[in-house]
Design an enzyme around this catalytic site. Structure first.
Site, PDB file in Angstrom:
ATOM      1  N   GLY A 133     -33.051  -4.587  16.516  1.00  0.00           N
ATOM      2  CA  GLY A 133     -33.712  -3.461  16.407  1.00  0.00           C
ATOM      3  C   GLY A 133     -34.997  -3.986  17.400  1.00  0.00           C
ATOM      4  N   PHE A 134     -35.456  -5.467  17.010  1.00  0.00           N
ATOM      5  CA  PHE A 134     -37.827  -5.524  17.270  1.00  0.00           C
ATOM      6  C   PHE A 134     -37.322  -6.874  17.652  1.00  0.00           C
ATOM      7  CE2 PHE A 134     -36.941  -2.089  14.253  1.00  0.00           C
ATOM      8  CZ  PHE A 134     -38.318  -1.210  15.268  1.00  0.00           C
ATOM      9  N   GLY A 135     -38.658  -6.867  18.852  1.00  0.00           N
ATOM     10  CA  GLY A 135     -38.753  -8.523  19.184  1.00  0.00           C
ATOM     11  C   GLY A 135     -39.994  -8.603  18.006  1.00  0.00           C
ATOM     12  N   GLY A 136     -40.086 -10.075  17.845  1.00  0.00           N
ATOM     13  CA  GLY A 136     -40.901 -11.026  17.404  1.00  0.00           C
ATOM     14  C   GLY A 136     -41.000 -10.679  15.610  1.00  0.00           C
ATOM     15  N   ASP A 165     -32.522  -5.270  26.307  1.00  0.00           N
ATOM     16  CA  ASP A 165     -31.865  -5.189  25.373  1.00  0.00           C
ATOM     17  C   ASP A 165     -31.571  -3.343  25.327  1.00  0.00           C
ATOM     18  OD1 ASP A 165     -31.764  -7.066  23.611  1.00  0.00           O
ATOM     19  OD2 ASP A 165     -34.007  -7.400  23.554  1.00  0.00           O
ATOM     20  N   GLY A 222     -37.758 -13.572  23.140  1.00  0.00           N
ATOM     21  CA  GLY A 222     -38.251 -12.427  23.974  1.00  0.00           C
ATOM     22  C   GLY A 222     -39.946 -13.188  23.334  1.00  0.00           C
ATOM     23  N   SER A 223     -40.533 -12.849  22.594  1.00  0.00           N
ATOM     24  CA  SER A 223     -41.987 -12.782  22.944  1.00  0.00           C
ATOM     25  C   SER A 223     -42.061 -14.291  22.604  1.00  0.00           C
ATOM     26  CB  SER A 223     -41.825 -11.950  21.213  1.00  0.00           C
ATOM     27  OG  SER A 223     -41.030 -12.988  20.232  1.00  0.00           O
ATOM     28  N   MET A 253     -27.030  -1.759  22.333  1.00  0.00           N
ATOM     29  CA  MET A 253     -27.301  -1.671  20.140  1.00  0.00           C
ATOM     30  C   MET A 253     -27.197  -0.429  20.207  1.00  0.00           C
ATOM     31  SD  MET A 253     -30.342  -4.418  20.016  1.00  0.00           S
ATOM     32  CE  MET A 253     -30.455  -5.148  21.421  1.00  0.00           C
ATOM     33  N   MET A 285     -26.737 -12.773  15.820  1.00  0.00           N
ATOM     34  CA  MET A 285     -27.885 -12.210  16.202  1.00  0.00           C
ATOM     35  C   MET A 285     -28.850 -12.752  14.455  1.00  0.00           C
ATOM     36  SD  MET A 285     -28.415  -9.803  17.721  1.00  0.00           S
ATOM     37  CE  MET A 285     -30.342  -9.374  17.473  1.00  0.00           C
ATOM     38  N   HIS A 312     -32.192 -10.812  29.559  1.00  0.00           N
ATOM     39  CA  HIS A 312     -31.323 -10.390  29.096  1.00  0.00           C
ATOM     40  C   HIS A 312     -31.488  -9.125  28.327  1.00  0.00           C
ATOM     41  CE1 HIS A 312     -29.467 -10.592  25.238  1.00  0.00           C
ATOM     42  NE2 HIS A 312     -30.228  -9.639  24.239  1.00  0.00           N
ATOM     43  N   SER A 344     -35.534 -12.169  27.067  1.00  0.00           N
ATOM     44  CA  SER A 344     -35.278 -10.448  27.178  1.00  0.00           C
ATOM     45  C   SER A 344     -36.645 -10.076  26.973  1.00  0.00           C
ATOM     46  CB  SER A 344     -34.911 -10.725  25.312  1.00  0.00           C
ATOM     47  OG  SER A 344     -35.117  -9.412  24.972  1.00  0.00           O
ATOM     48  N   MET A 365     -31.226   0.507  23.238  1.00  0.00           N
ATOM     49  CA  MET A 365     -31.321   0.663  21.988  1.00  0.00           C
ATOM     50  C   MET A 365     -31.400   2.423  21.932  1.00  0.00           C
ATOM     51  SD  MET A 365     -33.819  -1.909  20.081  1.00  0.00           S
ATOM     52  CE  MET A 365     -33.808  -3.422  20.404  1.00  0.00           C
ATOM     53  N   ASP A 385     -29.568 -14.263  19.295  1.00  0.00           N
ATOM     54  CA  ASP A 385     -30.592 -13.532  19.934  1.00  0.00           C
ATOM     55  C   ASP A 385     -31.862 -13.362  18.575  1.00  0.00           C
ATOM     56  OD1 ASP A 385     -32.206 -11.145  20.980  1.00  0.00           O
ATOM     57  OD2 ASP A 385     -30.195 -10.461  21.534  1.00  0.00           O
ATOM     58  N   GLY A 386     -32.837 -13.992  18.385  1.00  0.00           N
ATOM     59  CA  GLY A 386     -33.610 -13.338  17.560  1.00  0.00           C
ATOM     60  C   GLY A 386     -34.737 -14.266  16.482  1.00  0.00           C
ATOM     61  N   GLY A 387     -35.746 -14.666  17.373  1.00  0.00           N
ATOM     62  CA  GLY A 387     -36.743 -15.778  16.372  1.00  0.00           C
ATOM     63  C   GLY A 387     -36.575 -16.972  17.078  1.00  0.00           C
ATOM     64  N   HIS A 427     -27.221  -6.122  26.430  1.00  0.00           N
ATOM     65  CA  HIS A 427     -26.936  -6.073  24.997  1.00  0.00           C
ATOM     66  C   HIS A 427     -26.869  -4.393  24.696  1.00  0.00           C
ATOM     67  CE1 HIS A 427     -28.529  -8.046  21.055  1.00  0.00           C
ATOM     68  NE2 HIS A 427     -27.312  -7.376  21.007  1.00  0.00           N
TER      69      HIS A 427
HETATM   70  C1  DX5 Z   1     -33.741  -7.501  19.290  1.00  0.00           C
HETATM   71  C2  DX5 Z   1     -32.745  -8.253  20.668  1.00  0.00           C
HETATM   72  C3  DX5 Z   1     -33.709  -9.294  21.780  1.00  0.00           C
HETATM   73  C4  DX5 Z   1     -35.546  -9.509  21.002  1.00  0.00           C
HETATM   74  C5  DX5 Z   1     -35.824 -10.957  20.372  1.00  0.00           C
HETATM   75  O1  DX5 Z   1     -32.969  -6.549  18.544  1.00  0.00           O
HETATM   76  O2  DX5 Z   1     -31.789  -7.910  20.818  1.00  0.00           O
HETATM   77  O3  DX5 Z   1     -32.866  -9.550  22.551  1.00  0.00           O
HETATM   78  O4  DX5 Z   1     -35.046  -9.135  22.075  1.00  0.00           O
HETATM   79  O5  DX5 Z   1     -36.970 -10.512  20.482  1.00  0.00           O
HETATM   80  P1  DX5 Z   1     -37.746 -11.961  20.529  1.00  0.00           P
HETATM   81  O6  DX5 Z   1     -37.362 -13.734  20.840  1.00  0.00           O
HETATM   82  O7  DX5 Z   1     -38.965 -11.915  20.355  1.00  0.00           O
HETATM   83  O8  DX5 Z   1     -37.416 -12.568  19.503  1.00  0.00           O
HETATM   84 ZN    ZN Z   2     -30.933  -8.356  22.803  1.00  0.00          ZN
END
Ligand code: DX5
Ligand code: ZN
Length: 215
Positions: free
Chosen positions: A140-143, A32, A195-196, A66, A135, A30, A7, A34, A173-175, A64
């Site tokens: 909304g946010f990575g990490g 994102d 992502g992170s 959002m 999800m 991927h 991501s 928003m 997707d996420g964490g 994706h």
């Molecule tokens: C969050 C995004 C994800 C995000 C995941 O809303 O849809 O794609 O980048 O980031 P990590 O892998 O850091 O949780």
């Molecule tokens: Zn995503």
């Protein structure tokens, strides 16, 4: 078997093309999107994305959305090179016409649900989509930290697919990190968005391979 989709949300946006090249052994990219409305954050739109297709070879552009009005903006993302467009179940009044409208644009269609949305809302749509995105954090946010209830949703979708011969891909997707990736793979996931975890590594390609070879 399962594939990693890096991501770009966690990439360095000052040098996006180089950042994408640093993960281009992955099959999927991927992206994102928003709008500050459906989620409390704003990222990029089609104008930025259209450069990716020009500069990057052979990655499937996994978009994706959002955003509050996915059907309105989907054509712009198709023109910008999207291969898969995923929208949120929670963002539309009626999911089926949204699926049809996006499919008519000639791309694969995905549907996504947030962590607090019940998986059963998708029951009537399982034979109509190419991909289901679970999800595992609030969008909304990575990490953020992985929410384990996503695992039951993945298992449910994998079982349903087996029982009924459906064709959708299951994406999470996420964490995602080494441990949560393993749990999702065991539950039956096909695509792991990360992502992170990927972008904080200084050997991103090897990390992608490592996760993918673990199953
Ligand atoms: C969050 C995004 C994800 C995000 C995941 O809303 O849809 O794609 O980048 O980031 P990590 O892998 O850091 O949780
Ligand atoms: Zn995503």
């Amino acid at each position: 078997m399962a594939k990693v989709a890096p991501s770009i949300l966690s990439a360095n946006f000052n040098n996006l093309i180089e950042e994408i090249k640093s993960v281009d052994n992955a099959k999927y990219l991927h992206i994102d999107v928003m709008d500050g409305k459906f989620v409390p954050n704003i990222t990029i739109g089609p104008l930025v994305m259209k450069n990716f297709k020009k500069e990057i070879n052979n990655m499937v552009m996994d978009v994706h959305l959002m955003i509050a009005d996915p059907v309105k903006y989907a054509p712009d993302f198709v023109k910008a090179g999207a291969d898969i467009i995923t929208f949120h179940y929670e963002a539309v009044k009626f999911a089926e016409p949204a699926i049809d409208a996006i499919r008519e644009l000639g791309v694969k269609v995905g549907i996504s649900i947030k962590p607090l949305t019940d998986i059963n809302v998708l029951d009537d749509l399982l034979d109509k989509v190419d991909l289901i995105l679970i999800m595992s954090v609030e969008p909304g946010f990575g990490g953020q930290a992985f929410i384990p209830s996503a695992l039951d949703k993945i298992k449910y979708l994998a079982d349903k697919r087996k029982q009924n011969g459906y064709n959708y891909l299951i994406e999470v997707d996420g964490g995602i990190n080494k441990e949560t990736a393993k749990q999702c793979i065991e539950a039956g996931v096909d695509i792991l968005v990360a992502g992170s975890y990927i972008f904080s590594s200084n050997n991103r390609k090897a990390l992608i391979e490592e996760i993918e070879n673990d199953n």
